[in-house]
Design a protein around this motif. Sequence first.
Motif, PDB file in Angstrom:
ATOM      1  N   UNK A  40     -24.458 -34.687  58.459  1.00  0.00           N
ATOM      2  CA  UNK A  40     -23.938 -33.433  59.004  1.00  0.00           C
ATOM      3  C   UNK A  40     -22.616 -33.734  59.698  1.00  0.00           C
ATOM      4  N   UNK A  41     -21.565 -33.020  59.329  1.00  0.00           N
ATOM      5  CA  UNK A  41     -20.249 -33.213  59.930  1.00  0.00           C
ATOM      6  C   UNK A  41     -19.693 -31.857  60.366  1.00  0.00           C
ATOM      7  N   UNK A  42     -18.618 -31.860  61.169  1.00  0.00           N
ATOM      8  CA  UNK A  42     -18.026 -30.575  61.558  1.00  0.00           C
ATOM      9  C   UNK A  42     -17.585 -29.748  60.353  1.00  0.00           C
ATOM     10  N   UNK A  43     -17.134 -30.411  59.295  1.00  0.00           N
ATOM     11  CA  UNK A  43     -16.691 -29.678  58.106  1.00  0.00           C
ATOM     12  C   UNK A  43     -17.859 -29.238  57.222  1.00  0.00           C
ATOM     13  N   UNK A  44     -18.980 -29.910  57.353  1.00  0.00           N
ATOM     14  CA  UNK A  44     -20.129 -29.592  56.520  1.00  0.00           C
ATOM     15  C   UNK A  44     -21.392 -29.513  57.378  1.00  0.00           C
ATOM     16  N   UNK A  45     -21.575 -28.396  58.058  1.00  0.00           N
ATOM     17  CA  UNK A  45     -22.766 -28.229  58.896  1.00  0.00           C
ATOM     18  C   UNK A  45     -24.003 -27.946  58.048  1.00  0.00           C
ATOM     19  N   UNK A  46     -25.130 -27.958  58.702  1.00  0.00           N
ATOM     20  CA  UNK A  46     -26.406 -27.643  58.064  1.00  0.00           C
ATOM     21  C   UNK A  46     -26.818 -26.243  58.495  1.00  0.00           C
ATOM     22  N   UNK A  47     -27.229 -25.414  57.553  1.00  0.00           N
ATOM     23  CA  UNK A  47     -27.729 -24.083  57.908  1.00  0.00           C
ATOM     24  C   UNK A  47     -29.167 -23.936  57.442  1.00  0.00           C
ATOM     25  N   UNK A  48     -29.986 -23.324  58.280  1.00  0.00           N
ATOM     26  CA  UNK A  48     -31.399 -23.118  57.981  1.00  0.00           C
ATOM     27  C   UNK A  48     -31.756 -21.673  58.291  1.00  0.00           C
ATOM     28  N   UNK A  49     -32.327 -21.001  57.318  1.00  0.00           N
ATOM     29  CA  UNK A  49     -32.787 -19.621  57.496  1.00  0.00           C
ATOM     30  C   UNK A  49     -34.309 -19.625  57.579  1.00  0.00           C
ATOM     31  N   UNK A  50     -34.854 -19.129  58.676  1.00  0.00           N
ATOM     32  CA  UNK A  50     -36.302 -19.151  58.876  1.00  0.00           C
ATOM     33  C   UNK A  50     -37.006 -18.173  57.944  1.00  0.00           C
ATOM     34  N   UNK A  51     -38.113 -18.614  57.391  1.00  0.00           N
ATOM     35  CA  UNK A  51     -39.010 -17.760  56.606  1.00  0.00           C
ATOM     36  C   UNK A  51     -40.397 -17.736  57.256  1.00  0.00           C
ATOM     37  N   UNK A  52     -40.451 -18.019  58.554  1.00  0.00           N
ATOM     38  CA  UNK A  52     -41.711 -18.094  59.289  1.00  0.00           C
ATOM     39  C   UNK A  52     -41.930 -16.817  60.084  1.00  0.00           C
ATOM     40  N   UNK A  53     -43.078 -16.180  59.875  1.00  0.00           N
ATOM     41  CA  UNK A  53     -43.368 -14.937  60.573  1.00  0.00           C
ATOM     42  C   UNK A  53     -43.501 -15.120  62.073  1.00  0.00           C
ATOM     43  N   UNK A  54     -44.123 -16.215  62.482  1.00  0.00           N
ATOM     44  CA  UNK A  54     -44.262 -16.532  63.898  1.00  0.00           C
ATOM     45  C   UNK A  54     -44.487 -18.039  64.049  1.00  0.00           C
ATOM     46  N   UNK A  55     -44.271 -18.540  65.234  1.00  0.00           N
ATOM     47  CA  UNK A  55     -44.506 -19.953  65.501  1.00  0.00           C
ATOM     48  C   UNK A  55     -43.351 -20.870  65.172  1.00  0.00           C
ATOM     49  N   UNK A  56     -42.246 -20.310  64.638  1.00  0.00           N
ATOM     50  CA  UNK A  56     -41.086 -21.147  64.346  1.00  0.00           C
ATOM     51  C   UNK A  56     -40.324 -21.482  65.623  1.00  0.00           C
ATOM     52  N   UNK A  57     -39.908 -22.734  65.761  1.00  0.00           N
ATOM     53  CA  UNK A  57     -39.203 -23.155  66.976  1.00  0.00           C
ATOM     54  C   UNK A  57     -38.093 -24.148  66.653  1.00  0.00           C
ATOM     55  N   UNK A  58     -37.176 -24.257  67.580  1.00  0.00           N
ATOM     56  CA  UNK A  58     -36.200 -25.346  67.608  1.00  0.00           C
ATOM     57  C   UNK A  58     -36.279 -25.932  69.012  1.00  0.00           C
ATOM     58  N   UNK A  59     -36.586 -27.223  69.114  1.00  0.00           N
ATOM     59  CA  UNK A  59     -36.552 -27.870  70.422  1.00  0.00           C
ATOM     60  C   UNK A  59     -35.802 -29.190  70.303  1.00  0.00           C
ATOM     61  N   UNK A  60     -35.430 -29.741  71.448  1.00  0.00           N
ATOM     62  CA  UNK A  60     -34.610 -30.949  71.425  1.00  0.00           C
ATOM     63  C   UNK A  60     -35.192 -32.040  72.305  1.00  0.00           C
ATOM     64  N   UNK A  61     -34.941 -33.279  71.893  1.00  0.00           N
ATOM     65  CA  UNK A  61     -35.260 -34.466  72.683  1.00  0.00           C
ATOM     66  C   UNK A  61     -36.724 -34.537  73.114  1.00  0.00           C
ATOM     67  N   UNK A  62     -37.601 -33.997  72.274  1.00  0.00           N
ATOM     68  CA  UNK A  62     -39.026 -34.103  72.525  1.00  0.00           C
ATOM     69  C   UNK A  62     -39.573 -33.178  73.590  1.00  0.00           C
ATOM     70  N   UNK A  63     -38.743 -32.290  74.150  1.00  0.00           N
ATOM     71  CA  UNK A  63     -39.201 -31.371  75.189  1.00  0.00           C
ATOM     72  C   UNK A  63     -39.601 -30.052  74.531  1.00  0.00           C
ATOM     73  N   UNK A  64     -40.874 -29.933  74.165  1.00  0.00           N
ATOM     74  CA  UNK A  64     -41.336 -28.767  73.419  1.00  0.00           C
ATOM     75  C   UNK A  64     -41.368 -27.501  74.269  1.00  0.00           C
ATOM     76  N   UNK A  65     -41.396 -27.654  75.602  1.00  0.00           N
ATOM     77  CA  UNK A  65     -41.454 -26.478  76.469  1.00  0.00           C
ATOM     78  C   UNK A  65     -40.113 -25.761  76.545  1.00  0.00           C
ATOM     79  N   UNK A  66     -39.037 -26.452  76.227  1.00  0.00           N
ATOM     80  CA  UNK A  66     -37.693 -25.883  76.261  1.00  0.00           C
ATOM     81  C   UNK A  66     -37.248 -25.658  74.824  1.00  0.00           C
ATOM     82  N   UNK A  67     -37.459 -24.442  74.307  1.00  0.00           N
ATOM     83  CA  UNK A  67     -37.242 -24.220  72.884  1.00  0.00           C
ATOM     84  C   UNK A  67     -36.589 -22.868  72.613  1.00  0.00           C
ATOM     85  N   UNK A  68     -36.078 -22.739  71.387  1.00  0.00           N
ATOM     86  CA  UNK A  68     -35.616 -21.455  70.868  1.00  0.00           C
ATOM     87  C   UNK A  68     -36.619 -20.969  69.833  1.00  0.00           C
ATOM     88  N   UNK A  69     -36.955 -19.704  69.869  1.00  0.00           N
ATOM     89  CA  UNK A  69     -37.801 -19.144  68.812  1.00  0.00           C
ATOM     90  C   UNK A  69     -37.008 -19.106  67.514  1.00  0.00           C
TER      91      UNK A  69
END
Length: 312
Positions: free
Chosen positions: A263-292
């Motif tokens: 992944x580079x600034x010129x070529x980012x990664x894009x992901x479109x969710x197909x999850x009805x519920x329970x989909x998350x993005x979290x960082x550095x192993x801290x699951x309590x601090x997440x984005x739906x």
Amino acid sequence: MKRLTETKLILVVRATRLADLRARFATKSQAKFYVTRLGGDFADYEREDEAYQKAITRAQQTLSTLGRVQLVQRVFLPNFVFGPEDIVVTLGQDGLVANTLKYLNGQPLIGVNPDPKRWDGKLLPFRIEDLEKVTREVLRSGRSYRDVTMAEAKLNTGLSLCAVNDLFIGMKSHGSARYRIAMGKAAEDHSSSGIIVSTGLGSTGWFKSLMTGAAAVAAASGQARGATPQDITFPWESDHLFFTVREPFPSNTTGTALVFGKVTPREPLTIESRMGEGGVIFSDGIEQDFLEFNSGSLATVSLAGRKGRLVV
């Protein structure tokens, strides 16, 4: 007592295992009963806690002679506002350094190992006895820094999340995640146990584990010779990230071609969710601090616009 400066010195600490048990069971005696009943060594919990509390007291005393000290618990980091001139000291394990860096914007961070006999501390080059000297040198701009590249996931809702080690994108349960992944001209639908996006700092952790495991499976099955761990790590300052798809499942509607890449600034990664519920993005192993991250959410993952600054 006269201070050396009016610069604010932020001391970031964490709860010990004993503190967590006290919060869970209300009293120390109940915590002891729980641990010993399961065959654990409660005395080790006490030794760890005692050493850490002494380190906190000593760090506060040292820093109070140099500037205004504010103690911040790790759990409050997501809502804490750091000043642009603050100097940050973390007293804990490597994970506390990573958890703190992602909330900073150029402020120098001093990683202090409170218990060298217990923790190796790859991101903790300093001990309590070094703290006064190192902080004085930082105050007069006499210490070197090392930049740390961070990853960032930005949603089409305007929300974003940074990572010092890695981002996880998938189901909160770590079960089967459904999404469409795209990079450059390549795109495909996936069913997997999630995507890991790793930084250079994180390349010695989750990323290394994933890559080493994949190489070992390939070698054991006769598909390919395994790579050594040294082949897959990359510098903290790197201007790229790597993504890895965990356990991609091939089917009539899902593919497995786009499962690893840079992944580079010129070529980012894009992901479109197909999850009805329970989909998350979290960082550095801290699951309590997440984005739906549910249906309709689109995440763009690339390098963060800011870098961490570790004092060395």
